[in-house]
Write a protein that holds these residues in place. Structure first.
Motif, PDB file in Angstrom:
ATOM      1  N   ILE A 141      45.880  44.099  32.745  1.00 32.43           N
ATOM      2  CA  ILE A 141      45.168  42.990  32.755  1.00 32.43           C
ATOM      3  C   ILE A 141      45.400  42.297  31.401  1.00 32.43           C
ATOM      4  O   ILE A 141      45.256  42.845  30.295  1.00 32.43           O
ATOM      5  CB  ILE A 141      43.760  42.874  33.346  1.00 32.43           C
ATOM      6  CG1 ILE A 141      42.737  43.659  32.241  1.00 32.43           C
ATOM      7  CG2 ILE A 141      43.602  43.629  34.733  1.00 32.43           C
ATOM      8  CD1 ILE A 141      41.468  43.655  32.562  1.00 32.43           C
ATOM      9  N   SER A 142      45.229  41.009  31.467  1.00 38.79           N
ATOM     10  CA  SER A 142      45.209  40.326  30.351  1.00 38.79           C
ATOM     11  C   SER A 142      43.829  40.019  29.313  1.00 38.79           C
ATOM     12  O   SER A 142      42.827  40.293  30.220  1.00 38.79           O
ATOM     13  CB  SER A 142      45.603  38.729  30.545  1.00 38.79           C
ATOM     14  OG  SER A 142      44.692  38.042  31.362  1.00 38.79           O
ATOM     15  N   THR A 202      41.567  37.752  31.186  1.00 37.89           N
ATOM     16  CA  THR A 202      40.868  38.273  32.394  1.00 37.89           C
ATOM     17  C   THR A 202      39.885  39.153  31.960  1.00 37.89           C
ATOM     18  O   THR A 202      38.671  39.078  32.809  1.00 37.89           O
ATOM     19  CB  THR A 202      41.937  38.918  33.121  1.00 37.89           C
ATOM     20  OG1 THR A 202      43.195  37.868  33.581  1.00 37.89           O
ATOM     21  CG2 THR A 202      41.195  39.447  34.515  1.00 37.89           C
ATOM     22  N   GLY A 249      39.780  38.909  39.968  1.00 40.09           N
ATOM     23  CA  GLY A 249      40.340  39.442  38.607  1.00 40.09           C
ATOM     24  C   GLY A 249      41.272  40.507  38.859  1.00 40.09           C
ATOM     25  O   GLY A 249      42.381  40.715  38.073  1.00 40.09           O
ATOM     26  N   LEU A 250      41.151  41.396  39.653  1.00 45.51           N
ATOM     27  CA  LEU A 250      41.918  42.571  39.879  1.00 45.51           C
ATOM     28  C   LEU A 250      42.455  42.432  41.454  1.00 45.51           C
ATOM     29  O   LEU A 250      42.020  43.438  41.980  1.00 45.51           O
ATOM     30  CB  LEU A 250      41.359  43.847  39.675  1.00 45.51           C
ATOM     31  CG  LEU A 250      40.440  43.814  38.135  1.00 45.51           C
ATOM     32  CD1 LEU A 250      39.486  45.149  38.077  1.00 45.51           C
ATOM     33  CD2 LEU A 250      41.718  43.985  37.169  1.00 45.51           C
TER      34      LEU A 250
END
Length: 261
Positions: A5-6, A9, A41-42
């Motif tokens: 993930i960034s 995020t 987010g995920l």
């Protein structure tokens, strides 16, 4: 499982965890923000891992809030532990069944819970602002609280989770005639027990993404500690408007993700 993930995020998830910890400590229902935030987010993470990671984060803020409340009122700890033991059993059972839930089922369930909480808050404008009428607490009421707030809501918390704190506050105030602050504090002790039961199950199943849970937990703890102090000083009525806005926003977001409106 360690999803890529960034940093943006992760930061947004941490901010959501802090807000969830604050909301949960004051009036309950922090999972209404945190769990949907993890889902958004995920999106590619299996539902069981979303639920397990959510529990690993939530237990930190809930514990911080419980400590703050019990320092003010030792009765909160004693009452909470009696119901919490039953809640732990219910949570273990709920988490066991949660592993079979898929996202197509999970989002509509969360939306239904959100709408139910929203309806209650809107139809009860005094919720969070006034204490319930006092009354005798009989043995039957205590057993009812153990069954409803312990086994019943504990099972729900292990299975899905969002809204558990709010449901506990409502149940304790209605069944045991607690004032709202005492009910909120007691619910945190119970919630710690349900989180422990669910987290043990998810951990044994390998369904916790600790790399994401750890930084979120730090923010959730800070939010929980801050929220508990504010609730003890100011009460929880002022959170009502914030909760309504959050719930409406999340219902719209989850509906869009589910059906692509």
């Amino acid at each position: 499982m360690s999803p890529d993930i960034s940093l943006t995020t992760l930061l947004l998830l941490c901010l959501a965890a802090a807000a969830a910890g604050w909301i949960d400590a004051v009036v309950g229902g922090g999972g209404l923000l945190q769990l949907p935030a993890l889902l958004v987010g995920l999106p590619h993470l299996p539902p069981a891992h979303i639920l397990g990671t959510n529990k690993a984060v939530a237990i930190c803020g809930t514990t911080a809030a419980a400590v703050a409340y019990t320092r003010r009122d030792p009765m909160t700890l004693r009452s909470g532990l009696r119901i919490g033991l039953a809640a732990l059993v219910g949570s273990l059972a709920g988490a066991f069944f949660a592993s079979g839930i898929n996202s197509a089922v999970l989002r509509p369930l969360i939306m239904a819970v959100l709408l139910a909480v929203l309806a209650f808050v809107l139809l009860r404008p005094t919720f969070g602002a006034t204490a319930p009428s006092p009354g005798p607490v009989t043995r039957r009421r205590v057993l009812t609280a153990i069954a409803v707030a312990g086994l019943g809501i504990g099972f729900y918390d292990g299975l899905i989770g969002p809204g558990t704190g709010t449901f506990l506050v409502i149940a304790l105030a209605a069944i045991l005639h607690m004032d709202l602050v005492t009910a909120s504090g007691t619910s945190k002790v119970i919630n710690v027990c349900t989180n422990v039961g669910a987290l043990v199950t998810f951990s044994l199943q390998g369904a916790v993404v600790w790399q994401i849970a750890a930084p979120m937990a730090v923010f959730n703890l800070a939010g929980g500690a801050t929220g508990a102090r504010m609730a003890l000083k100011r009460g929880s009525g002022f959170v009502r408007g914030v909760l309504v806005v959050v719930v409406v926003s999340l219902v719209c977001k989850l509906a869009y993700d589910q059906w692509g409106w």
